[in-house]
Structures are given as structure tokens and as C-alpha cells.
Design a protein around this motif. Structure first.
Motif, PDB file in Angstrom:
ATOM      1  N   GLN A   1      43.531  20.327  36.961  1.00 11.74           N
ATOM      2  CA  GLN A   1      43.012  20.187  35.598  1.00 11.74           C
ATOM      3  C   GLN A   1      41.728  20.979  35.382  1.00 11.74           C
ATOM      4  O   GLN A   1      41.519  21.545  34.308  1.00 11.74           O
ATOM      5  CB  GLN A   1      42.771  18.696  35.289  1.00 11.74           C
ATOM      6  CG  GLN A   1      42.417  18.394  33.848  1.00 11.74           C
ATOM      7  CD  GLN A   1      43.605  18.470  32.913  1.00 11.74           C
ATOM      8  OE1 GLN A   1      44.705  18.842  33.306  1.00 11.74           O
ATOM      9  NE2 GLN A   1      43.388  18.110  31.653  1.00 11.74           N
TER      10      GLN A   1
ATOM     11  N   GLN B   1      45.859  25.144  31.271  1.00 10.68           N
ATOM     12  CA  GLN B   1      46.816  24.179  30.741  1.00 10.68           C
ATOM     13  C   GLN B   1      46.480  22.747  31.151  1.00 10.68           C
ATOM     14  O   GLN B   1      45.917  22.509  32.224  1.00 10.68           O
ATOM     15  CB  GLN B   1      48.222  24.524  31.228  1.00 10.68           C
ATOM     16  CG  GLN B   1      49.347  23.685  30.642  1.00 10.68           C
ATOM     17  CD  GLN B   1      49.375  23.704  29.130  1.00 10.68           C
ATOM     18  OE1 GLN B   1      48.905  22.757  28.489  1.00 10.68           O
ATOM     19  NE2 GLN B   1      49.896  24.776  28.552  1.00 10.68           N
ATOM     20  N   ASP B   2      46.822  21.791  30.296  1.00  9.25           N
ATOM     21  CA  ASP B   2      46.632  20.376  30.606  1.00  9.25           C
ATOM     22  C   ASP B   2      47.744  19.910  31.543  1.00  9.25           C
ATOM     23  O   ASP B   2      48.927  20.075  31.240  1.00  9.25           O
ATOM     24  CB  ASP B   2      46.661  19.559  29.309  1.00  9.25           C
ATOM     25  CG  ASP B   2      46.597  18.060  29.567  1.00  9.25           C
ATOM     26  OD1 ASP B   2      45.865  17.669  30.492  1.00  9.25           O
ATOM     27  OD2 ASP B   2      47.274  17.299  28.860  1.00  9.25           O
TER      28      ASP B   2
ATOM     29  N   GLU C   1      47.259  16.688  33.107  1.00 11.07           N
ATOM     30  CA  GLU C   1      47.139  15.231  33.144  1.00 11.07           C
ATOM     31  C   GLU C   1      48.308  14.569  32.422  1.00 11.07           C
ATOM     32  O   GLU C   1      48.727  13.463  32.774  1.00 11.07           O
ATOM     33  CB  GLU C   1      45.812  14.790  32.512  1.00 11.07           C
ATOM     34  CG  GLU C   1      44.565  15.171  33.315  1.00 11.07           C
ATOM     35  CD  GLU C   1      44.405  14.349  34.587  1.00 11.07           C
ATOM     36  OE1 GLU C   1      45.255  13.487  34.869  1.00 11.07           O
ATOM     37  OE2 GLU C   1      43.421  14.582  35.313  1.00 11.07           O
ATOM     38  N   THR C   2      48.839  15.237  31.397  1.00 13.11           N
ATOM     39  CA  THR C   2      49.950  14.668  30.619  1.00 13.11           C
ATOM     40  C   THR C   2      51.285  15.328  30.950  1.00 13.11           C
ATOM     41  O   THR C   2      52.287  15.059  30.280  1.00 13.11           O
ATOM     42  CB  THR C   2      49.676  14.822  29.114  1.00 13.11           C
ATOM     43  OG1 THR C   2      49.531  16.223  28.800  1.00 13.11           O
ATOM     44  CG2 THR C   2      48.412  14.092  28.707  1.00 13.11           C
TER      45      THR C   2
ATOM     46  N   ASP D   1      45.465  24.976  26.494  1.00 10.92           N
ATOM     47  CA  ASP D   1      45.193  23.711  25.817  1.00 10.92           C
ATOM     48  C   ASP D   1      43.702  23.667  25.502  1.00 10.92           C
ATOM     49  O   ASP D   1      42.873  23.534  26.394  1.00 10.92           O
ATOM     50  CB  ASP D   1      45.590  22.536  26.713  1.00 10.92           C
ATOM     51  CG  ASP D   1      45.546  21.199  25.973  1.00 10.92           C
ATOM     52  OD1 ASP D   1      44.522  20.946  25.293  1.00 10.92           O
ATOM     53  OD2 ASP D   1      46.509  20.424  26.068  1.00 10.92           O
TER      54      ASP D   1
ATOM     55  N   LYS E   1      42.084  21.414  23.962  1.00  9.50           N
ATOM     56  CA  LYS E   1      41.545  20.064  23.862  1.00  9.50           C
ATOM     57  C   LYS E   1      41.355  19.404  25.219  1.00  9.50           C
ATOM     58  O   LYS E   1      40.888  18.273  25.294  1.00  9.50           O
ATOM     59  CB  LYS E   1      42.469  19.191  23.002  1.00  9.50           C
ATOM     60  CG  LYS E   1      42.644  19.696  21.574  1.00  9.50           C
ATOM     61  CD  LYS E   1      43.606  18.804  20.803  1.00  9.50           C
ATOM     62  CE  LYS E   1      43.800  19.297  19.378  1.00  9.50           C
ATOM     63  NZ  LYS E   1      44.763  18.440  18.627  1.00  9.50           N
ATOM     64  N   LYS E   2      41.700  20.081  26.291  1.00 12.56           N
ATOM     65  CA  LYS E   2      41.756  19.440  27.605  1.00 12.56           C
ATOM     66  C   LYS E   2      40.405  19.295  28.291  1.00 12.56           C
ATOM     67  O   LYS E   2      40.301  18.596  29.275  1.00 12.56           O
ATOM     68  CB  LYS E   2      42.701  20.214  28.528  1.00 12.56           C
ATOM     69  CG  LYS E   2      42.282  21.660  28.746  1.00 12.56           C
ATOM     70  CD  LYS E   2      42.965  22.278  29.962  1.00 12.56           C
ATOM     71  CE  LYS E   2      42.359  21.752  31.234  1.00 12.56           C
ATOM     72  NZ  LYS E   2      42.885  22.414  32.436  1.00 12.56           N
TER      73      LYS E   2
ATOM     74  N   GLN F   1      36.587  28.673  30.579  1.00 11.88           N
ATOM     75  CA  GLN F   1      36.826  28.000  29.293  1.00 11.88           C
ATOM     76  C   GLN F   1      35.841  28.408  28.208  1.00 11.88           C
ATOM     77  O   GLN F   1      36.205  28.537  27.039  1.00 11.88           O
ATOM     78  CB  GLN F   1      36.762  26.481  29.489  1.00 11.88           C
ATOM     79  CG  GLN F   1      37.087  25.694  28.234  1.00 11.88           C
ATOM     80  CD  GLN F   1      36.029  24.657  27.909  1.00 11.88           C
ATOM     81  OE1 GLN F   1      34.950  24.676  28.505  1.00 11.88           O
ATOM     82  NE2 GLN F   1      36.313  23.779  26.990  1.00 11.88           N
TER      83      GLN F   1
END
Length: 269
Positions: free
Chosen positions: A27, A32-33, A35-36, A178, A180-181, A187
Motif C-alpha cells: 500500500q 494502486q489501492d 487494502e480493498t 488511486d 484517495k488511497k 505521490q
């Protein structure tokens, strides 16, 4: 329904990541996220330099107890070494896998992830990717690359490592970032480009008559430089183009007229 074409992608290889901390470990490193990420789901991501440039692309496939990373074969060992460098005390295992990578297109609705088949997250028309598929190929990797290029989707041959920002390679439009991650390597620059809307250059396909121009050939809009040619084949190539210089048309490469073929999955604005 006609059976999908199957092409073994020898240019791709697999890394298996597992252990109690595999999600939190990845993570903080990739765009990319995870966690989900669900079992049976495939997502596109990338490893960036601290300055936010594209270093390695990868697909992340959710499995029971971990994930498979679908990476460029030529970079697999370097990616393993980089991940190992960041591991520190994280309880995670990183190992090369012998699973093969296969592209299938178009994707039959009956294909299932529990058979090692995952929907391509970039665009539905790209089909699916399979890991460890036993079925014999019915096409070669060149046919798959032609299919991808026909859809206007750039590939690893189009970004030279450490030279391109992921947004310029359309990772934001192909579900590869992503926003929002939370934090990941590179980043800050990536988020700033998205937030400020300062995206002046995009990878776009062009069409023309005859063989492709040389990699790096200059594209002109009148007398102004508009970009450069990347990978290609007869009649079609991927390019890096300045968006503000293609509106008027009249693009040429080596004196030949070329036209932008705007992909259907890409917003017009």
C-alpha cells in the motif's frame, strides 16, 4: 460465442507476494489501492521514482492469502530487489513465480477468477489476463500487442523507465492510480499534477500510410514540435503528444501526414 484468442505473454512474469503484512507493505509503495483488493480482482498499478516518474508498471491480482504481481520479465529481478529493500521488518514474503501470463480477448462472460482468469482493469475491450493457464495459445504476443495498440492503450514499450510521468502515460484514465488511497512513493508529484490540471502531454495513437516512423521521431504541427513517436507498426503508432498543439491538425512526421486517432475510452476534453 466465439472462443477468445489466447496469447502467452513471454514479456511478462509473475511475483508472488504473501504474508500477514502484504497489504500494508504494498500500500505504501505503489500507485494502486490494495487494502480493498478482493480475491479474484485484478488492478493496474505502478512503482514510481521518489520524483513521481514511472519506473515499473504492474498488475496486482488478488489471491487467497496474498497477491500476484504481473510485471515485465526483464524487470522482475529488479522489482524483487526493490521490494526487498523496502521490506524492513514487514512480515511479507516476495518470490518469483513460475506461473505463465496469458492474454485472452475478447473476454467470455463465463471466464472465472478461480480458474486463474482476471478481467483486464484498463478497458473491457482488452479482455482478460490469466496466470498459470494450461490451455494452448491460439495467437502470439505480437497479435495481442496489435489488439492493444488498435484500442489506443499504451504499453511498456512506450515509457522509458524513469522518463515518463504516469499521468502522461494515461494511468489515471486506465484505472492505474488511486488518488484517495493516501501516501505512496512519488505521490506528491502525481497528486499535484492531477490537482492543478497541468497535464500538457498525453500518449495518443496516430494513423498514417506505410511503415511506422522510428522511435523518437519528431512530430510537427506546422513548424512547431508537437511530440514524438513511440512504439508502432504499419499504419499505426503510439505517440507522446502535446495536447495544445494537436487541435489545429496538420501533423506530420518526417514529412508524412499523420492523424490522431482519439481512443473511445479517453475523454474528449
Amino acid at each position: 460465442m466465439t472462443s477468445p484468442a489466447l496469447a502467452r505473454l513471454t514479456s511478462r512474469a509473475v511475483i508472488a507476494v504473501s504474508g500477514p503484512d502484504w497489504r500494508s507493505f504494498l500500500q505504501g509503495l505503489i500507485t494502486q489501492d490494495v487494502e480493498t483488493l478482493a480475491v479474484g480482482e485484478l488492478r493496474l498499478g505502478a512503482i514510481l521514482t521518489p520524483q513521481g516518474r514511472l519506473l515499473y508498471d504492474l498488475f496486482i491480482a488478488g489471491t487467497e492469502g496474498g497477491a500476484l504481481l504481473d510485471v515485465a520479465t526483464q524487470h522482475r529481478q529488479a522489482i524483487i530487489l526493490r521490494l526487498t529493500m523496502y521490506r524492513l521488518r514487514a512480515k511479507v514474503e516476495i518470490a518469483a513465480s513460475d506461473l505463465t501470463v496469458t492474454a485472452l480477448w475478447p473476454a467470455d462472460e463465463t471466464l472465472k477468477a478461480d480458474e486463474g482468469v482476471y478481467r483486464d482493469p484498463r478497458a473491457p475491450q482488452l479482455g482478460a489476463r490469466a496466470y498459470g493457464l494450461a490451455a494452448d495459445p491460439t495467437a502470439d504476443e505480437d497479435a495481442y500487442d496489435a489488439h492493444r495498440l488498435a484500442l489506443g492503450v499504451p504499453g511498456p514499450a512506450d515509457w522509458l523507465s524513469d522518463k515518463t510521468y504516469p499521468i502522461e502515460a494515461n494511468f489515471d484514465l486506465l484505472n492505474g492510480i488511486d488518488f484517495k488511497k493516501g501516501c505512496f512513493v512519488g505521490q506528491e508529484t502525481t497528486s499535484r499534477m492531477k490537482r492543478r490540471g497541468t497535464i500538457k502531454t498525453r500518449m495518443l495513437p496516430i494513423t498514417f500510410d506505410g511503415p511506422p516512423p522510428a522511435f523518437g521521431a519528431e512530430i510537427l504541427a506546422g513548424e512547431l514540435r508537437a511530440g514524438e513517436v513511440l512504439s508502432g507498426r504499419d499504419g499505426r503508432a503510439m505517440t507522446s503528444l502535446r495536447l495544445d498543439r494537436i487541435e489545429a491538425g496538420g501533423l506530420t512526421v518526417d514529412g508524412r501526414p499523420v492523424s490522431v486517432d482519439w481512443p473511445g475510452w479517453m475523454p474528449a476534453a
